[in-house]
Design a protein around this motif. Structure first.
Motif, PDB file in Angstrom:
ATOM      1  N   VAL B 230      -0.886  33.124 -25.171  1.00 39.03           N
ATOM      2  CA  VAL B 230      -1.083  33.571 -26.554  1.00 39.03           C
ATOM      3  C   VAL B 230       0.176  33.286 -27.360  1.00 39.03           C
ATOM      4  O   VAL B 230       0.124  32.772 -28.482  1.00 39.03           O
ATOM      5  CB  VAL B 230      -1.442  35.072 -26.596  1.00 39.03           C
ATOM      6  CG1 VAL B 230      -1.473  35.573 -28.038  1.00 39.03           C
ATOM      7  CG2 VAL B 230      -2.771  35.313 -25.913  1.00 39.03           C
ATOM      8  N   ALA B 231       1.347  33.599 -26.771  1.00 43.35           N
ATOM      9  CA  ALA B 231       2.605  33.391 -27.485  1.00 43.35           C
ATOM     10  C   ALA B 231       2.794  31.933 -27.876  1.00 43.35           C
ATOM     11  O   ALA B 231       3.251  31.630 -28.975  1.00 43.35           O
ATOM     12  CB  ALA B 231       3.770  33.865 -26.615  1.00 43.35           C
ATOM     13  N   SER B 232       2.419  30.996 -26.976  1.00 45.85           N
ATOM     14  CA  SER B 232       2.682  29.601 -27.283  1.00 45.85           C
ATOM     15  C   SER B 232       1.544  28.951 -28.058  1.00 45.85           C
ATOM     16  O   SER B 232       1.760  27.995 -28.791  1.00 45.85           O
ATOM     17  CB  SER B 232       2.967  28.815 -26.003  1.00 45.85           C
ATOM     18  OG  SER B 232       1.881  28.972 -25.120  1.00 45.85           O
ATOM     19  N   PHE B 233       0.275  29.459 -27.907  1.00 47.33           N
ATOM     20  CA  PHE B 233      -0.835  28.845 -28.637  1.00 47.33           C
ATOM     21  C   PHE B 233      -0.812  29.236 -30.105  1.00 47.33           C
ATOM     22  O   PHE B 233      -1.120  28.431 -30.973  1.00 47.33           O
ATOM     23  CB  PHE B 233      -2.175  29.244 -28.008  1.00 47.33           C
ATOM     24  CG  PHE B 233      -3.342  28.567 -28.654  1.00 47.33           C
ATOM     25  CD1 PHE B 233      -3.615  27.227 -28.388  1.00 47.33           C
ATOM     26  CD2 PHE B 233      -4.151  29.239 -29.554  1.00 47.33           C
ATOM     27  CE1 PHE B 233      -4.668  26.584 -28.992  1.00 47.33           C
ATOM     28  CE2 PHE B 233      -5.214  28.592 -30.170  1.00 47.33           C
ATOM     29  CZ  PHE B 233      -5.466  27.266 -29.893  1.00 47.33           C
ATOM     30  N   VAL B 234      -0.460  30.496 -30.385  1.00 51.34           N
ATOM     31  CA  VAL B 234      -0.434  30.959 -31.772  1.00 51.34           C
ATOM     32  C   VAL B 234       0.989  30.774 -32.295  1.00 51.34           C
ATOM     33  O   VAL B 234       1.905  31.498 -31.910  1.00 51.34           O
ATOM     34  CB  VAL B 234      -0.873  32.429 -31.871  1.00 51.34           C
ATOM     35  CG1 VAL B 234      -0.863  32.879 -33.314  1.00 51.34           C
ATOM     36  CG2 VAL B 234      -2.249  32.603 -31.261  1.00 51.34           C
ATOM     37  N   GLY B 235       1.200  29.800 -33.135  1.00 49.86           N
ATOM     38  CA  GLY B 235       2.529  29.474 -33.632  1.00 49.86           C
ATOM     39  C   GLY B 235       3.316  28.760 -32.545  1.00 49.86           C
ATOM     40  O   GLY B 235       2.772  28.349 -31.525  1.00 49.86           O
ATOM     41  N   THR B 236       4.647  28.598 -32.801  1.00 51.22           N
ATOM     42  CA  THR B 236       5.485  28.019 -31.753  1.00 51.22           C
ATOM     43  C   THR B 236       6.470  29.094 -31.321  1.00 51.22           C
ATOM     44  O   THR B 236       6.772  30.018 -32.068  1.00 51.22           O
ATOM     45  CB  THR B 236       6.269  26.802 -32.262  1.00 51.22           C
ATOM     46  OG1 THR B 236       6.918  27.181 -33.469  1.00 51.22           O
ATOM     47  CG2 THR B 236       5.365  25.625 -32.513  1.00 51.22           C
ATOM     48  N   THR B 237       6.936  28.974 -30.098  1.00 50.40           N
ATOM     49  CA  THR B 237       7.851  29.993 -29.605  1.00 50.40           C
ATOM     50  C   THR B 237       8.753  29.397 -28.537  1.00 50.40           C
ATOM     51  O   THR B 237       8.519  28.287 -28.054  1.00 50.40           O
ATOM     52  CB  THR B 237       7.072  31.204 -29.049  1.00 50.40           C
ATOM     53  OG1 THR B 237       7.970  32.290 -28.870  1.00 50.40           O
ATOM     54  CG2 THR B 237       6.406  30.882 -27.720  1.00 50.40           C
ATOM     55  N   ASN B 238       9.804  30.126 -28.198  1.00 48.29           N
ATOM     56  CA  ASN B 238      10.649  29.777 -27.063  1.00 48.29           C
ATOM     57  C   ASN B 238      10.269  30.689 -25.914  1.00 48.29           C
ATOM     58  O   ASN B 238      10.311  31.918 -26.052  1.00 48.29           O
ATOM     59  CB  ASN B 238      12.123  30.013 -27.390  1.00 48.29           C
ATOM     60  CG  ASN B 238      12.602  29.072 -28.484  1.00 48.29           C
ATOM     61  OD1 ASN B 238      12.719  27.876 -28.280  1.00 48.29           O
ATOM     62  ND2 ASN B 238      12.864  29.622 -29.668  1.00 48.29           N
ATOM     63  N   LEU B 239       9.828  30.117 -24.793  1.00 53.16           N
ATOM     64  CA  LEU B 239       9.514  30.918 -23.616  1.00 53.16           C
ATOM     65  C   LEU B 239      10.663  30.765 -22.618  1.00 53.16           C
ATOM     66  O   LEU B 239      10.993  29.651 -22.214  1.00 53.16           O
ATOM     67  CB  LEU B 239       8.200  30.453 -22.981  1.00 53.16           C
ATOM     68  CG  LEU B 239       6.928  30.721 -23.785  1.00 53.16           C
ATOM     69  CD1 LEU B 239       5.718  30.194 -23.052  1.00 53.16           C
ATOM     70  CD2 LEU B 239       6.766  32.213 -24.080  1.00 53.16           C
ATOM     71  N   LEU B 240      11.308  31.897 -22.280  1.00 49.91           N
ATOM     72  CA  LEU B 240      12.442  31.849 -21.356  1.00 49.91           C
ATOM     73  C   LEU B 240      12.151  32.732 -20.159  1.00 49.91           C
ATOM     74  O   LEU B 240      11.550  33.800 -20.289  1.00 49.91           O
ATOM     75  CB  LEU B 240      13.713  32.362 -22.043  1.00 49.91           C
ATOM     76  CG  LEU B 240      14.126  31.627 -23.328  1.00 49.91           C
ATOM     77  CD1 LEU B 240      15.324  32.317 -23.951  1.00 49.91           C
ATOM     78  CD2 LEU B 240      14.449  30.174 -23.023  1.00 49.91           C
ATOM     79  N   ASN B 241      12.566  32.279 -18.968  1.00 49.73           N
ATOM     80  CA  ASN B 241      12.394  33.091 -17.766  1.00 49.73           C
ATOM     81  C   ASN B 241      13.621  33.966 -17.561  1.00 49.73           C
ATOM     82  O   ASN B 241      14.747  33.512 -17.742  1.00 49.73           O
ATOM     83  CB  ASN B 241      12.176  32.201 -16.537  1.00 49.73           C
ATOM     84  CG  ASN B 241      10.854  31.476 -16.626  1.00 49.73           C
ATOM     85  OD1 ASN B 241       9.906  31.972 -17.262  1.00 49.73           O
ATOM     86  ND2 ASN B 241      10.790  30.307 -16.021  1.00 49.73           N
ATOM     87  N   GLY B 242      13.357  35.233 -17.202  1.00 54.22           N
ATOM     88  CA  GLY B 242      14.472  36.148 -16.994  1.00 54.22           C
ATOM     89  C   GLY B 242      14.266  36.991 -15.744  1.00 54.22           C
ATOM     90  O   GLY B 242      13.204  36.940 -15.127  1.00 54.22           O
ATOM     91  N   VAL B 243      15.288  37.764 -15.389  1.00 52.61           N
ATOM     92  CA  VAL B 243      15.213  38.655 -14.228  1.00 52.61           C
ATOM     93  C   VAL B 243      15.495  40.072 -14.697  1.00 52.61           C
ATOM     94  O   VAL B 243      16.415  40.306 -15.488  1.00 52.61           O
ATOM     95  CB  VAL B 243      16.237  38.240 -13.142  1.00 52.61           C
ATOM     96  CG1 VAL B 243      16.157  39.188 -11.951  1.00 52.61           C
ATOM     97  CG2 VAL B 243      15.989  36.798 -12.716  1.00 52.61           C
ATOM     98  N   ILE B 244      14.661  41.041 -14.204  1.00 54.38           N
ATOM     99  CA  ILE B 244      14.817  42.434 -14.620  1.00 54.38           C
ATOM    100  C   ILE B 244      15.983  43.058 -13.856  1.00 54.38           C
ATOM    101  O   ILE B 244      16.102  42.893 -12.640  1.00 54.38           O
ATOM    102  CB  ILE B 244      13.533  43.229 -14.337  1.00 54.38           C
ATOM    103  CG1 ILE B 244      12.344  42.552 -15.044  1.00 54.38           C
ATOM    104  CG2 ILE B 244      13.676  44.680 -14.788  1.00 54.38           C
ATOM    105  CD1 ILE B 244      11.000  43.136 -14.688  1.00 54.38           C
TER     106      ILE B 244
END
Lengths: 551, 355
Positions: B230-244
């Motif tokens: 949803v985040a990438s299909f609607v508009g553009t976004t930066n998807l980053l992988n993180g660790v909790i």
């Protein structure tokens, strides 16, 4: 429950009718022909003796070679004539293109054996041109035999090449050619490396139709072959029994014809399988700008071909109004031939009109629903029906006629000698065309129109009547007329199936040819030409869109 | 008017699960949009509501009445097709009257209602025209008038604007929305255009491979996406992988691109992985010497490609670990070379574990 009784009831009903009709009047007769070819005289035991005796007989073997050779030669000649014609029509700046295309399509509805007969009247042993040449001391070679047959096939079957190839030339997207030129190809190189290869599938498809039509044709070799054996004619002679009644050998010849057709189909499929060039032109490639000399050359060529193909028909019409004394033609004007033709009875004409009307109605009544289901309800079953319903075109008329007689002269349903069996034969033979023309129209009608109507509250059956049928009407009328005229000029199955009271116009001409009444034959040919040209001219505007679907 | 309830609906074509256990409740009078890429099942779902596609399982209700067992012509839905489907053999007036005639409405009432419907779509005086005389936009208005004149339970629109040019598309979507508010009708709208979906809808269902990924208001879909898709299909976004990292109730520390952020709404245990979404316009490039506002987090990297788009400028910043962040700003960047990116951690969305 809703699914079964609602949307699927219609296709199921159509399938049931199609299977019953084709099973009874197409598959069963073919099975009978096949049975006759593999059973011994008692009709009980399997044997291959019929095949070995036919294939070891020089006469029949020559018949096979003649048939195949002539059909192949006809395919090559029509390609050589038709492809340049199509190119001129699609890509050269020549005038009167609409008229040229209409005239080029005309031989499709005209009876080809009339053209053959015209050739005899003009160039035959006592022909007008032959006589004139001999009077001048110029020797003239005989037009009988394969040579003459190939000439007639070329002149009458070339539209099978021209129509699809013209469409193919027009469907090449301009960008493909522009890309070739942009990459440095000259115009000649572009035509050779891009344009021509792209129309090759259409050329092959047309050539296959020419091959099949030439293989199954009865009237042309009957007029021109003289004593040389041709399969479709020999099958008829064996079956009707000019010498001795021999259904087993007739069955073998019938099976040989079918095998040849199927082999040609498979060959074409295997060649085309590796070439799928659906480009779907957004913008057609433009007419080439060439010098006026080349344009005039193209126009001359096209008019010459169209003229050569139509001259025989015009000649027959002219000759039919000239007086004959016996076989000898005299100058002058006379209705004598027509008087002689209709002296005994008008029945052949009324029979032709009645049978053609009934057959066209029947073919549309069965073919349009099949076309609808095949196009709108895609499934494995509908794909199968499509194949079965369109395969009669690959079966020679004489063979189907022989099968129908074998199947319905005894047993549970006796139809031999009735008009009904002729109508059924015509319906089977024209079914591929009515199915194809119906599905061609439907492809142009967006399914969402029907859905919109249903969505607005009109049930599916009513929607079919109120929206689908009116939108298909032009095509249905066109298909009806084309079926009518091709049935009116049908000879190959008629000659096997007719009985005395149900003599048609084609049979009347055939009988006049067998005798020596050249004048009567010419008059019958003229009546046939009128019967086909008149309806086509009346609905020509409707037909233009469907020229291609009849291939 | 009518609420639509779609319950556990599924349909398989061959090996493809076109619609896979979808449940949606559209409220009475709501403008509800099905949004997704082509082949996601949105049109199939719409056609199920109209009755042109059968259900393998599940059921569909209008209000309290189950309608998936009714044939399509008895559902009283108004459908607008992608290619208009205006009957070419009937006049504009005849097209609009078609559904009323099927309902056996009196002739004088038909005339009056057709005139009113044509007026609503700004085509008054067009009743006698033939479809082939009309432009694409006008045909679309005829299709809409034809669908609303029957006073349907729900209005179904299948990518109605996709055949129009860009400017007309924006104009028409405004008109459709106004008409819907005026009539108070329930609308189910299908589109693959995310901007159109955000602009026009009360709520949006984002679909992917036959399933519903998220149902929410346009604002929540954009600002609070629940899945990376949803985040990438609607508009553009930066998807980053993180660790909790260390958790504290709903909040947690997350290590991403070498920096530790404190985020709320984080699911998952310490040491678990997750994906973060950062919108380009939520990231700010600091001018040389500028100090980041309090609470903001900063990252440093190298300025990359700059795309000047007119109203905005897009550019990339490569971080030390090789990640490229996409940024959007009103003005072209003043800095070059080594730059600092600042952002408000509250505008970062935690999306759960990466797929």
């Amino acid at each position: 429950m809703r699914g079964f009784f609602g949307r699927n009831a219609f296709p199921l009903a159509v399938f049931a009718v199609a299977i019953a009709f084709l099973g009874l009047f197409f598959l069963l007769p073919l099975l009978k022909v096949f049975g006759a070819s593999i059973l011994d005289a008692s009709g009980k035991h399997f044997t291959l003796a019929n095949y070995t005796s036919v294939l070891s007989n020089r006469f029949f073997l020559n018949g096979l070679i003649n048939s195949l050779g002539i059909a192949a030669a006809a395919a090559v000649c029509t390609v050589l004539i038709g492809v340049p014609f199509a190119f001129c029509l699609a890509r050269l700046p020549i005038g009167g293109k609409a008229a040229l295309l209409a005239l080029a399509a005309l031989p499709l509805v005209l009876p080809s054996f009339v053209s053959a007969y015209a050739l005899v009247l003009l160039f035959g042993r006592s022909g007008i041109v032959t006589g004139a040449l001999q009077a001048l001391g110029i020797p003239f070679e005989s037009i009988y035999g394969p040579k003459g047959i190939i000439v007639v096939y070329t002149l009458t079957l070339y539209p099978y090449i021209v129509l699809p190839v013209t469409a193919a030339f027009k469907s090449i997207d301009v960008s493909v050619e522009e890309a070739a030129q942009n990459l440095g190809a000259s115009r000649a190189r572009m035509l050779r490396t891009v344009t021509l290869p792209l129309v090759l599938p259409s050329v092959l498809a047309g050539a296959l139709l020419v091959f099949i039509e030439a293989l199954e044709n009865f009237g042309v070799p009957f007029v021109l072959a003289e004593d040389r054996p041709i399969l479709s004619v020999e099958a008829y002679k064996l079956f009707v029994g000019e010498t001795t009644d021999n259904p087993a050998s007739a069955g073998v010849l019938g099976m040989l014809l079918i095998v040849c057709t199927v082999a040609a189909l498979l060959f074409q499929r295997s060649v085309l399988a590796r070439r799928n060039f659906a480009t779907g032109a957004r913008r057609s490639a433009p007419v080439l700008s060439v010098g006026p000399a080349l344009g005039r050359l193209g126009a001359t060529y096209c008019w010459l071909v169209v003229g050569a193909a139509l001259v025989p028909f015009v000649a027959v019409v002219v000759i039919s109004f000239m007086p004959f004394s016996g076989p000898v033609l005299r100058t002058g004007f006379s209705f004598g031939n027509f008087v002689q033709l209709f002296e005994r009875s008008y029945r052949p004409l009324t029979n032709t009109l009645m049978l053609a009307t009934l057959a066209a109605c029947g073919a549309m009544l069965i073919g349009v629903p099949i076309g609808y289901v095949v196009t709108r309800h895609r499934s494995r079953l509908s794909a199968l029906i499509d194949i079965v319903a369109t395969s009669p075109f690959a079966v020679a008329g004489t063979v189907l006629g022989i099968g129908l007689v074998m199947a319905f002269s005894s047993g549970f349903l006796i139809l031999t000698g009735t008009w009904l069996i002729m109508v059924f034969a015509y319906m089977v033979r024209k079914l591929p065309f009515s199915v194809r023309s119906a599905s061609a129209i439907l492809h142009q009608i967006d399914p969402s129109l029907e859905e919109a109507s249903i969505n607005l509250g009109v049930p599916p059956a009513l929607t079919f009547l109120r929206i689908t049928i009116p939108l298909m009407l032009g095509g249905i009328v066109g298909g009806f007329v084309l079926t009518f005229v091709t049935v009116a000029s049908e000879l190959s199955s008629t000659v096997v199936l007719y009985s005395g009271p149900w003599t048609t116009m084609t049979v009347a001409m055939f009988q006049a040819l067998e005798g020596t009444s050249a004048g009567v034959a010419a008059a019958a040919a003229t009546v046939l030409i009128i019967c086909t040209i008149l309806p086509v001219a009346l609905v020509y505007r409707l037909l233009r869109r469907h020229e291609l679907s009849m291939l | 008017m009518t609420a639509i309830t779609i319950e556990g609906v599924a349909r398989t074509f061959g090996a493809v699960r076109a619609v896979d256990d979808v449940s949606i409740a559209v409220r009475d009078g709501e403008f509800f949009t099905l949004l997704g890429p082509s082949g996601c099942g949105k049109t199939t779902l719409l056609r199920m509501v109209a009755g042109f596609c059968e259900l393998d399982t599940g059921r569909i209700l209008f209000g309290d009445e189950r309608i998936d067992t009714l044939p399509p012509h008895k559902r009283n839905t108004g459908m607008v097709f992608q290619n208009y489907a205006v009957f070419p053999n009937v006049t504009v007036g005849g097209n609009v009257a078609y559904g009323l005639r099927a309902r056996k409405v009196r002739a004088d009432e038909i005339r009056e209602r057709v005139a009113r419907a044509l007026k609503l779509v700004q085509l008054d005086g067009f009743a006698e025209r033939w479809p082939h005389q009309l432009s694409g936009g006008q045909l679309q208005r005829v299709a809409i008038a034809r669908a609303i004149v029957i006073e349907p339970h729900v209005l179904l629109l299948d990518e109605p604007l996709s055949n129009l040019d860009a400017k007309l598309r924006v104009e028409m979507r405004g008109e459709i929305r106004q008409l819907q508010k005026l009539l108070g009708i329930t609308v189910l709208y299908v589109t693959h255009d995310q901007e159109e979906a955000l602009a026009i809808s009360d709520r949006v269902a984002v679909m992917r491979a036959g399933r519903v990924e998220q149902i929410a208001s346009p604002r929540d879909i954009y600002e609070r996406p629940m899945t990376p898709f949803v985040a990438s299909f609607v508009g553009t976004t930066n998807l980053l992988n993180g660790v909790i990292g260390a958790r504290e109730g709903d909040a947690a520390e997350v290590v991403v691109a070498g920096t530790t952020l404190r985020l709320t709404g984080v699911h998952g245990n310490a040491g678990g992985k997750l994906t973060l979404s950062m919108r380009p316009e939520a990231l700010r490039l600091l001018s040389p010497g500028e100090v980041a506002p309090a609470r903001y987090v900063t990252l440093t990297g190298t300025l990359g490609e700059v795309e000047y788009l007119g109203p905005v400028t897009r550019f990339g910043v490569m971080l030390a670990d090789g990640t490229v962040l996409h940024l959007m700003a009103l003005m072209p960047p003043a800095a070059s070379g080594q730059v600092t990116v600042a952002f408000d951690p509250q505008r970062v969305v935690a999306l759960g574990a990466p797929a």
